[in-house]
Design an enzyme around this catalytic site. Structure first.
Site, PDB file in Angstrom:
ATOM      1  N   GLU A 258       0.838  -1.204   0.000  1.00  0.00           N
ATOM      2  CA  GLU A 258       0.000   0.000   0.000  1.00  0.00           C
ATOM      3  C   GLU A 258       0.874   1.256   0.000  1.00  0.00           C
ATOM      4  O   GLU A 258       0.738   2.137   0.860  1.00  0.00           O
ATOM      5  CB  GLU A 258      -1.005  -0.020   1.162  1.00  0.00           C
TER       6      GLU A 258
ATOM      7  N   GLU B 189      -4.732  -8.726  -0.554  1.00  0.00           N
ATOM      8  CA  GLU B 189      -5.579  -8.442   0.624  1.00  0.00           C
ATOM      9  C   GLU B 189      -7.018  -8.330   0.138  1.00  0.00           C
ATOM     10  O   GLU B 189      -7.324  -7.494  -0.729  1.00  0.00           O
ATOM     11  CB  GLU B 189      -5.167  -7.148   1.330  1.00  0.00           C
TER      12      GLU B 189
HETATM   13  O1  AHR Z   1      -5.277  -5.997   6.730  1.00  0.00           O
HETATM   14  C1  AHR Z   1      -5.186  -4.849   7.522  1.00  0.00           C
HETATM   15  C2  AHR Z   1      -4.518  -3.687   6.801  1.00  0.00           C
HETATM   16  O2  AHR Z   1      -5.287  -3.327   5.697  1.00  0.00           O
HETATM   17  C3  AHR Z   1      -3.172  -3.956   6.204  1.00  0.00           C
HETATM   18  O3  AHR Z   1      -2.141  -3.812   7.135  1.00  0.00           O
HETATM   19  C4  AHR Z   1      -3.062  -2.903   5.158  1.00  0.00           C
HETATM   20  O4  AHR Z   1      -2.231  -3.291   4.092  1.00  0.00           O
HETATM   21  C5  AHR Z   1      -4.499  -2.675   4.740  1.00  0.00           C
HETATM   22  O5  AHR Z   1      -4.822  -1.334   4.729  1.00  0.00           O
END
Ligand code: AHR
Length: 526
Positions: free
Chosen positions: A198, A330
């Site tokens: 991110e 994710e």
């Molecule tokens: O999964 C929780 C958080 O969500 C992670 O650390 C981040 O990459 C995303 O914003």
């Protein structure tokens, strides 16, 4: 497979179906046995485990002296449960955590490791008891691949290079010998390395142009085997660029254009949130929700289709041969945290609704298997849409866990494209298909079909012509429950678990399925 054509075809029929919802209670499904189709990489069933809340500590690591049964500090119950779903890959150590992590904090004698503040997640003390060696012990106990996320935002290419050498070097260099003196003679297997996380947000607040330059610099010191001069290098990992959030296709475009030559994959993050709006994520509870919340969350999950299509459109222009994979590293539901828990620890319950989200998402990944070659649900234990929840020595398998278990035959199976017309459902933010389906041809033979019905009460009858495939037997499992928020609690008898499905018959190659409301079904036809 021509997915654009398929998307247009499906959309056309969905629109048609929307105006005839009352009539659409028998659904004809046509398998496209003559179409070219990709293999569904088992890595689509991957997991994400971050140093966050009780995800690692309590959830995986309890320490060698714990009363909870463990092997070298790692919970035996969690390992056994994850082995049973054949977890193919685990992404670690973050997440946002990764861009503040120094790998040296997590090696050497545990009592000498520094205690840091976990700034992203509640300021909780991080004693680094779980570091590189413990992570590889964990993935090796499970039989999963390692996906390491390296720090870009607050680190240097040297830090990345040295960690990679420490993990992978076979030589007699100082870093390899340090690994040996810490108890590991053979190098660790590292098939995937993410360069940043991110980077547009918690990973450095960068623009895509700035990140692309940094990526190129980091990639120069990655020393991947086979690239440039590195024909005999020990580092064989695929390089994964930090990708976009949701529909930010400009990020994908710029990073692919400016740094694509040095990457093997680019990531994408897409969370299922109440109304799809990040600031409103805490307005939805994981349990005790109303029907609007059921439909809205399932609608939001189904938006994964449009998000993948948008990024693939950009990628297809720059990389028409599909050399670069799209890793959805994710994904999953993000609700308000459970009352009484630390809001920074992202602990949430997991219900039948999450099982539907998992099935809908997996069905979408299957359809995109030519580009989507990895996905990692967030997160394995005790965080967000978890597989497992623990409380002391007790552990619960969540409804999402059971969806992953039921879908095991899809691992590395060849996609079998389907044509069908789904009735539509109306959520507060939009309409979506009531029925989510996908099918594949497993290596062991036969067909596997995944079906999810998001209706509250309406059962649907489906008719699938499998005549070409010479199959004679159907069996299956169903996951459903009486209440929408049915869930399992650690230490209590299970409320949601798969049972034998009796609603499918096969007659002369014609498969008929009576698919109950609010259910996930996986069928094996042989
Ligand atoms: O999964 C929780 C958080 O969500 C992670 O650390 C981040 O990459 C995303 O914003």
């Amino acid at each position: 497979m021509n997915r654009q054509r398929f998307a247009n075809w499906t959309l056309g029929y969905l629109m048609l179906a929307a105006s005839h919802t009352a009539l659409a209670d028998k659904i004809t499904v046509t398998p496209m046995t003559d179409e070219q189709a990709p293999v569904i990489a088992r890595h689509i069933y991957g997991q994400f485990s971050e140093h966050l809340g009780r995800g690692i500590y309590d959830g995986v690591w309890v320490g060698e002296d714990s009363n909870i049964a463990n092997t070298r500090g790692i919970r035996n119950d969690v390992v056994a449960a994850l082995k049973a779903i054949q977890v193919p890959v685990i992404r670690w150590p973050g997440g946002c955590f990764a861009d503040e992590y120094h790998w040296r904090d997590g090696i050497g004698p545990r009592q000498q490791r520094p205690v840091r503040k976990n700034n992203w997640w509640g300021g909780t003390p991080e004693d680094n008891a779980f570091g590189t060696h413990e992570f590889f012990d964990f993935v090796e106990q499970i039989g999963a691949d390692a996906y390491i996320s390296v720090n870009v935002a607050s680190s240097t290419p040297t830090q990345m290079r040295e960690w990679i050498e420490y993990m992978t070097s076979t030589g007699q260099d100082t870093l390899a010998n340090e690994r040996r003196s810490n108890g590991r003679e053979q190098p660790f297997g590292v098939p995937f390395i993410g360069i940043g996380n991110e980077s547009w947000g918690c990973g450095g607040n960068m623009t895509p142009e700035y990140y692309s330059n940094l990526y190129r610099r980091w990639a120069a010191f990655f020393h991947k085997n086979g690239s440039n001069f590195h024909q005999q290098n020990d580092n064989k990992a695929l390089r994964v660029a930090s990708g976009a959030n949701n529909l930010d296709t400009n990020w994908t475009k710029v990073v692919m254009e400016q740094a694509g030559h040095g990457m093997d994959a680019i990531s994408l993050h897409f969370y299922t949130l109440w109304t799809g709006d990040w600031p409103k994520r805490n307005e939805a509870a994981a349990t005790e929700f109303n029907q609007d919340h059921w439909f809205e969350i399932l609608y939001q999950a189904s938006r994964m289709e449009e998000v993948l299509q948008a990024h693939e459109k950009v990628m297809d222009k720059i990389d028409p041969d599909k050399r670069i994979g799209l890793y959805v590293d994710e994904w999953g539901t993000w609700y308000n945290t459970e009352p009484g828990t630390n809001p920074g620890h992202l602990y949430q319950q997991n219900t039948l609704r999450d099982a539907l989200v998992a099935a809908i998402s997996l069905n979408i990944f299957h359809q995109h298997a030519d580009r989507v070659r990895m996905a990692n649900i967030a997160q394995t234990v005790n965080v967000l849409q978890a597989m497992l929840l623990t409380e002391g020595a007790a552990m619960a398998k969540t409804p999402s866990y059971y969806v992953f278990k039921m879908h095991l035959p899809f691992h590395d199976a060849k996609l079998l494209p389907l044509r069908y017309t789904s009735p539509q459902l109306t959520a507060p933010s939009g309409k979506f298909a009531a029925i989510s389906l996908s099918a594949a041809l497993p290596k062991e033979g036969g067909v596997v079909i995944s079906l999810a019905n998001s209706e509250l009460t309406q059962q649907h009858e489906l008719s699938v012509n499998l005549g070409d495939l010479q199959l004679t037997n159907v069996s299956g499992e169903i996951l459903t429950a009486d209440s929408l928020d049915a869930h399992n609690l650690p230490g209590k008898p299970e409320t949601v678990s798969p049972s034998h499905f009796t609603g499918a018959t096969l007659d002369n190659g014609n498969l008929t399925v009576n698919l109950p409301a609010k259910s996930v079904v996986v069928l094996r036809v042989r």
